[in-house]
Design a protein around this motif. Structure first.
Motif, short mmCIF file in Angstrom:
data_model
loop_
_atom_site.label_atom_id
_atom_site.label_comp_id
_atom_site.label_asym_id
_atom_site.label_seq_id
_atom_site.Cartn_x
_atom_site.Cartn_y
_atom_site.Cartn_z
N ALA A 58 0.80 -1.35 0.05
CA ALA A 58 -0.10 -0.15 0.04
C ALA A 58 0.98 1.30 0.02
O ALA A 58 1.84 1.29 0.50
CB ALA A 58 -0.94 0.08 1.25
N PRO A 59 0.40 2.33 -0.51
CA PRO A 59 1.38 3.56 -0.64
C PRO A 59 1.49 4.24 0.50
O PRO A 59 2.59 5.10 0.67
CB PRO A 59 0.61 4.39 -1.49
N GLY A 60 0.86 3.85 1.45
CA GLY A 60 1.07 4.83 2.96
C GLY A 60 2.46 4.35 3.50
O GLY A 60 3.17 5.43 3.81
N PRO A 61 2.73 3.12 3.84
CA PRO A 61 3.84 2.72 4.51
C PRO A 61 5.26 3.04 3.77
O PRO A 61 6.00 3.52 4.39
CB PRO A 61 3.90 1.22 4.69
N PRO A 62 5.16 2.91 2.45
CA PRO A 62 6.67 3.29 1.93
C PRO A 62 6.69 5.06 1.87
O PRO A 62 7.84 5.49 1.91
CB PRO A 62 6.42 2.96 0.54
N ALA A 63 5.51 5.53 2.02
CA ALA A 63 5.64 7.23 1.64
C ALA A 63 6.22 7.58 3.31
O ALA A 63 7.01 8.27 3.40
CB ALA A 63 4.32 7.69 1.59
N ALA A 64 5.63 6.74 4.35
CA ALA A 64 6.11 6.95 5.64
C ALA A 64 7.79 6.82 5.93
O ALA A 64 8.31 7.27 6.51
CB ALA A 64 5.46 6.21 6.74
N MET A 65 8.08 5.49 5.03
CA MET A 65 9.63 5.18 5.20
C MET A 65 10.48 6.35 4.52
O MET A 65 11.32 6.65 4.91
CB MET A 65 9.81 4.08 4.71
N LEU A 66 9.77 6.78 3.37
CA LEU A 66 10.39 7.86 2.46
C LEU A 66 10.70 9.08 3.50
O LEU A 66 11.62 9.82 3.43
CB LEU A 66 9.87 8.11 1.38
N GLY A 67 9.61 9.56 4.22
CA GLY A 67 9.42 10.55 5.20
C GLY A 67 10.75 10.63 6.25
O GLY A 67 11.40 11.54 6.64
N LEU A 68 10.89 9.04 6.75
CA LEU A 68 11.84 8.86 7.70
C LEU A 68 13.29 9.05 7.11
O LEU A 68 14.25 9.35 7.78
CB LEU A 68 11.58 7.25 8.08
#
Length: 264
Positions: A58-68
């Motif tokens: 899902a796009p949410g977790p990798p987007a959060a990882m990118l923010g991290l």
């Protein structure tokens, strides 16, 4: 080099950027967070984060990882503009490659020919690529290449694999130096502006000459290595203390991996 010389301009830019990327270790000498972490822990931590990133659907977790990764880059004093460009280019390329899936995958229609499953898949894929590239860029930016080799030897990676990686890294510098000389020779022999068609026609000759020179230089590098006793290499010993930065990074990695595994 004239304004209508795309071959010389592109080759020169590629050479300068590649050599700068391979040689630049200024960021690794700064007093940042990841610079203070033990190379072995950095290697395992980044590897674990990349491993969990590629499992997201899902796009949410990798987007959060990118923010991290952006937060880690800021805390490690990595130039955000440079880091962002190195991340955005592979991310954009992956989005272009996977974009047809936004239309081909069946499902609920989002807008026109776009479907919800297709758009979700394309967004998730590009975000996973962006987060993975960003993590790998953090490893290479904040850790000296010699320290990475030392970390690989510490975790008992086979000596031939480490030696091959070291030789490849050093030979890349030689290859781009060769390309730089070819571009300089091409510029020095041009006495009048060339048309766009003529410049593209010369690209094949430049590429062929470059490949032949690269192969010839590779043979000479191999003979020189064998004459000095082979390519087994030496042990890359590193001395690095364990401190608060290591504990904090280990906690962040553990919490992120646990959240990625346990949360749906």
């Amino acid at each position: 080099m004239t304004p209508v010389d795309p071959v010389g301009r592109s080759a020169g830019t590629l050479t300068d950027r590649a050599r700068g990327l391979l040689r630049a270790e200024r960021v690794a000498t700064r007093s940042g967070w990841l610079q203070a972490v033990h190379p072995v822990l950095t290697l395992f931590g980044i590897g674990g984060l990349i491993a969990v990133t590629v499992t997201f659907d899902a796009p949410g977790p990798p987007a959060a990882m990118l923010g991290l990764t952006i937060a880690l880059a800021a805390l490690s004093r990595v130039p955000l503009l440079t880091h962002g460009l190195r991340t955005a280019v592979p991310m954009a390329v992956s989005l272009v490659i996977v974009a047809p899936q936004a239309v081909l995958l069946p499902g609920e229609t989002l807008s026109g020919p776009l479907t919800v499953p297709g758009v979700t898949y394309a967004a998730t894929f590009s975000l996973r690529v962006g987060a993975s590239v960003s993590l790998l860029g953090l490893l290479l930016s904040t850790t000296r290449f010699a320290s990475v080799l030392g970390a690989l030897r510490t975790v008992r990676v086979p000596r031939p694999a480490v030696a091959l990686l070291a030789i490849t890294y050093r030979y890349l510098l030689v290859v781009f130096e060769e390309l730089s000389r070819l571009v300089l020779a091409r510029r020095s022999r041009r006495i009048r502006p060339a048309s766009l068609r003529a410049s593209w026609r010369e690209a094949g000759s430049l590429l062929g000459t470059f490949l032949l020179r690269a192969l010839d230089r590779g043979e000479r590098v191999g003979r020189a290595a064998r004459s000095r006793g082979g390519t087994a290499g030496r042990t890359y010993a590193t001395r690095h203390g364990i401190g608060l930065a290591d504990a904090a990074f280990a906690f962040v990695v553990f919490a992120t991996v646990a959240a990625g595994v346990l949360l749906p």
